[in-house]
Design a protein around this motif. Structure first.
Motif, short mmCIF file in Angstrom:
data_model
loop_
_atom_site.label_atom_id
_atom_site.label_comp_id
_atom_site.label_asym_id
_atom_site.label_seq_id
_atom_site.Cartn_x
_atom_site.Cartn_y
_atom_site.Cartn_z
N GLN A 78 63.10 58.56 83.21
CA GLN A 78 63.35 58.64 84.65
C GLN A 78 63.14 57.31 85.36
O GLN A 78 63.26 57.25 86.59
N LYS A 79 62.79 56.26 84.56
CA LYS A 79 62.56 54.92 85.13
C LYS A 79 61.45 54.94 86.18
O LYS A 79 61.50 54.24 87.20
N GLN A 80 60.44 55.77 85.92
CA GLN A 80 59.33 55.89 86.85
C GLN A 80 58.15 55.04 86.39
O GLN A 80 57.97 54.79 85.20
N SER A 119 48.95 54.48 83.42
CA SER A 119 47.93 55.47 83.81
C SER A 119 47.97 56.69 82.89
O SER A 119 46.93 57.26 82.56
N VAL A 120 49.18 57.08 82.47
CA VAL A 120 49.31 58.20 81.53
C VAL A 120 48.68 57.84 80.19
O VAL A 120 47.99 58.66 79.56
N VAL A 121 48.88 56.59 79.75
CA VAL A 121 48.30 56.16 78.48
C VAL A 121 46.78 56.20 78.56
O VAL A 121 46.11 56.68 77.64
N GLN A 122 46.23 55.69 79.65
CA GLN A 122 44.77 55.69 79.80
C GLN A 122 44.22 57.11 79.84
O GLN A 122 43.18 57.42 79.24
N LEU A 161 53.17 62.21 74.33
CA LEU A 161 54.34 61.40 74.00
C LEU A 161 55.58 61.90 74.75
O LEU A 161 56.42 61.10 75.17
N LYS A 162 55.70 63.24 74.92
CA LYS A 162 56.81 63.79 75.71
C LYS A 162 56.71 63.31 77.16
O LYS A 162 57.73 63.00 77.80
N ARG A 163 55.47 63.26 77.65
CA ARG A 163 55.28 62.82 79.04
C ARG A 163 55.67 61.36 79.20
O ARG A 163 56.33 60.97 80.18
#
Length: 776
Positions: A648-650, A655-658, A639-641
């Motif tokens: 950062q609007k990145q 992909s992080v969720v997956q 969640l922090k990630r």
């Protein structure tokens, strides 16, 4: 059958032709047989050719004398008539008791049936039927419990009752256990039967059968004679303030003791109320089991807290003369004994009063005292001066400095004046000698701390011999002036210390290093005090001192206080990040040290938070990459990630969720997806948040908590059409009534502020239709 009815021979005879499977018995039924064996605590009877019975020694009588003569009373061949307590059909064996009992009375308070004998596996078992509240039973002392535990009394083969320490004698007497020993037969009365845990039974007994000691008088009766000890008190409602009570010391410590007033009531006695005088060792003076007499100070019926005092002096609402602060005056010298020694000062009990004052460590005789406990001890006789009397808060401030200096100065001044007057009448040489001697004696009478080297330079003895009287007067005036200035500066210093103490009591933050040291000594495990001390040193631009304070804090705070230590490490991070040389390397060194002492996950998250706040994005991203390898099973990390990427609007959230769903345990998926969706609604893309909610609701459509969070996010965005469509989907589900009620209520609360009456009525109508369909 009536337990009081007499059994006749016809009703007790069992037909011998019956086989064991044909026997039928009821609880309390009367049967007869003949003793054929006596073995220890059991007498065995023959009821018929196929049926036996047994009688336990404690079931044969209540009187101790009869229990002791069990073997003489039940000899082989004796005819015995008893009442059925238990029947084992497999073994064709009965257990009998001699005294009758009513099966209808085998219920404990509240209607719960008494539990069967836990050691028995009989087809039907009612071994405690003859033991009921108010019954008088025979027993044998099986164990004397230590301290004020009382006794354990055996009532059956596997049944024991407990006698509280206050229920051993008719009245409370010193050492009530002296009249009993293990193995002794006793006659007891059943006070209470309960089942604290399923499958267990707890029986409270009393060895004084009349129970006349139980308190039943009303408050008016006690008010007539409040100085006489009251009888045993079983209910807190029977207690009132000022009543004299007796009890046994249950446990004792340096802060006071607890006493047992009865089996249901305990009272607290603070250390200050244990005696009129000083008590050096409460544990020695009040051993466990000691009988004490005191007076009730307060009774709290809801919390069942009772406070008692053993002091002879009483107060019935008005202040006692011994406790009146108006008799104390600032500047007065008092004597007393040290009642308690603390790290911050001494508590002194003032003689001939019930008052206690505090002498702070700054007011002790030695300005540079280290460990107070090594210099002073409880019970020591001391003299002190009253510095302040606060009648509103009933606080007395004492000081032990400068008690005799002023008296000596006055006496020395009088002696020097007398010498000067004598010198005026004598010749010059003798006068000079007397003046010299008088000045010398005056100096020796002054305590060393009150005389400085500057004073000695202005009053050299050789110069005095060759100066005239006018010069001597001028020197005396200069010396006295410097003494007055020194005394004034010391008084100002004392006032500053007192003001600092007052600020500390009022919760104000310290303003000097000495004040911080004083406060930290009293609360060494408080990380906020240490951090405030560091901040104070940084305000003075003393960075090295702030670092040393951080190191002291890490060494001082108890290792069990993990959160407090972590707070210091975080403060250390911020300190090195601001003043390190270079900051990045200094922070990493502290970080590596912190990992050895604290939870690594918490330390990483703390450092990440600092990098994020200080906009050190590159370092934060590097730290996140490291954490992805170390804490891939942590929902909080992922969640922090996600939050970092959104801030950062990145791109790359999907992909992080997956990746997170592949790493996280399945039971954490709902939490991670819902929290990620909320973050998308707040600072990301709302459509991605909707997609996440839709996916999780597709798998868990009956989770009303997820529907509620989803609706809350849409309501914050404010698109009415989208919100209504989502509500319509939710209320069309087939859910339990409680969950549907929640959804309809939430829908109605959304529509009411909009003021659309037609839509409000539509929601109500749909709710009514659901209720009718459910009832149908």
């Amino acid at each position: 059958m009536d337990p009081k009815s007499n059994c006749n021979a016809d009703s007790c005879m069992i037909e011998d032709k019956l086989v064991p499977e044909q026997y039928e018995f009821s609880s309390g039924q009367c049967v007869s047989g003949y003793v054929y064996k006596v073995d220890g605590d059991w007498a065995w009877l023959t009821i018929s050719r196929h049926l036996k019975a047994k009688l336990f020694v404690l079931d044969s009588a209540c009187e101790p004398s009869e229990l002791q003569e069990f073997e003489k009373r039940f000899y082989v061949g004796k005819a015995v008539t008893g009442h059925v307590l238990n029947y084992n059909k497999e073994k064709a064996s009965l257990r009998l008791v001699l005294h009758p009992f009513a099966a209808s009375q085998t219920l404990v308070d509240g209607g719960a049936p008494i539990m069967d004998d836990l050691q028995s596996n009989d087809p039907w078992d009612n071994v405690t039927a003859h033991i009921r509240k108010g019954a008088v039973v025979g027993g044998r002392i099986s164990k004397i419990l230590p301290g004020v535990g009382g006794l354990l009394v055996q009532l059956g083969p596997h049944i024991h009752g407990r006698v509280h320490f206050t229920e051993l004698q008719e009245s409370l007497v010193p050492d009530p256990l002296s009249a009993y020993k293990e193995g002794q037969f006793v006659k007891s009365k059943v006070l209470e039967i309960s089942h604290p845990v399923k499958g267990t039974i707890h029986i409270d007994l009393s060895l004084h059968l009349s129970l006349n000691g139980t308190l039943h008088q009303n408050s008016a009766e006690f008010s007539n004679n409040q100085d006489a000890p009251s009888k045993r008190v079983d209910k807190i409602e029977d207690l009132q303030r000022g009543m004299v009570v007796q009890g046994y010391v249950k446990n004792v410590s340096s802060k006071g003791c607890f006493i047992s007033l009865s089996r249901n009531l305990d009272a607290k006695i603070l250390i200050s109320n244990l005696s009129d005088g000083f008590i050096d060792d409460p544990v020695k003076e009040f051993p466990i089991g000691k009988l004490v007499t005191g007076r009730v100070l307060s009774v709290e019926h809801l919390s069942k807290r009772i406070e008692v005092t053993l002091k002879s002096s009483t107060s019935n609402g008005s202040k006692s003369e011994n406790s009146d602060l108006s008799h104390l005056h600032v500047g007065e010298i008092i004597s007393g004994r040290i009642k308690r020694v603390e790290s911050y000062g001494l508590f002194i009990a003032i003689d001939h009063t019930n008052l206690v004052g505090l002498c702070h460590m700054s007011q002790l005789l030695d300005d540079h005292i280290g460990n107070i406990e090594s210099k002073y001890r409880a019970g020591e006789k001391v003299t002190a001066k009253i510095l302040k009397v606060d009648e509103e808060r009933r606080r007395i401030s004492l000081g032990m400095k400068n008690l005799d200096v002023q008296d000596e100065l006055d006496s020395s001044k009088e002696e020097s004046d007398e010498e000067m007057s004598e010198n005026d009448s004598n010749d010059g040489s003798n006068a000079q000698i007397k003046i010299f001697c008088g000045e010398q004696f005056a100096w020796t009478s002054i305590p060393p701390l009150e005389v400085t080297l500057d004073d000695m330079e202005h009053s050299d003895p050789v110069d005095v011999l060759f100066q005239n009287q006018g010069h001597l007067d001028e020197a005396d005036t200069m010396v006295n002036k410097k003494k007055q200035e020194k005394k004034k500066s010391k008084k100002l210093s004392e006032q500053e210390i007192t003001a600092a103490e007052d600020r500390r009591l009022e919760g104000d933050e310290p303003r000097t290093a000495d004040e911080f040291e004083m406060v930290i000594r009293s609360s060494p495990n408080n990380s906020f005090l240490w951090i405030a001390y560091m901040r104070f040193m940084l305000s003075l631009a003393d960075i090295e001192k702030a670092r040393s304070i951080a190191e002291r804090a890490l060494n001082t705070i108890n290792f069990r206080e993990e959160d407090e230590k972590l707070n210091i490490w975080v403060a250390y991070f911020n300190l090195e990040n601001e003043y390190g040389n270079p900051p990045e390397d200094a922070v990493k060194k502290v970080f590596q040290r912190a990992l050895q002492y604290c939870d690594p996950k918490k330390v990483h998250l703390a450092l990440l938070k600092m990098y994020t706040k200080t906009n050190q994005n590159k370092l934060a991203e590097e730290l996140l990459d490291k954490m992805a390898k170390k804490f891939k099973h942590s929902c909080k990390f992922w969640l922090k990630r996600v939050k970092w990427l959104l801030k950062q609007k990145q791109d790359g959230v999907q992909s992080v969720v997956q990746r997170a769903l592949l790493c996280l345990p399945r039971h954490k998926h709902i939490k991670f997806i819902s929290q990620t969706a909320i973050r998308e609604f707040k600072c990301g893309v709302a459509d991605r948040g909707r997609t996440l909610f839709e996916e999780i609701l597709r798998e868990y459509p009956k989770r009303t908590d997820l529907w509620s969070v989803y609706l809350d996010q849409e309501i914050k965005l404010g698109d009415v059409d989208v919100i209504r469509a989502l509500f319509e989907r939710a209320i069309s589900l087939s859910l339990p009534p409680k969950k549907m009620k929640f959804l309809f209520k939430k829908y109605l609360e959304f529509e009411k502020p909009l003021g659309d009456e037609k839509q409000i009525e539509s929601v109500k109508q749909k709710a009514m239709e659901y209720v009718q369909n459910t009832l149908a």
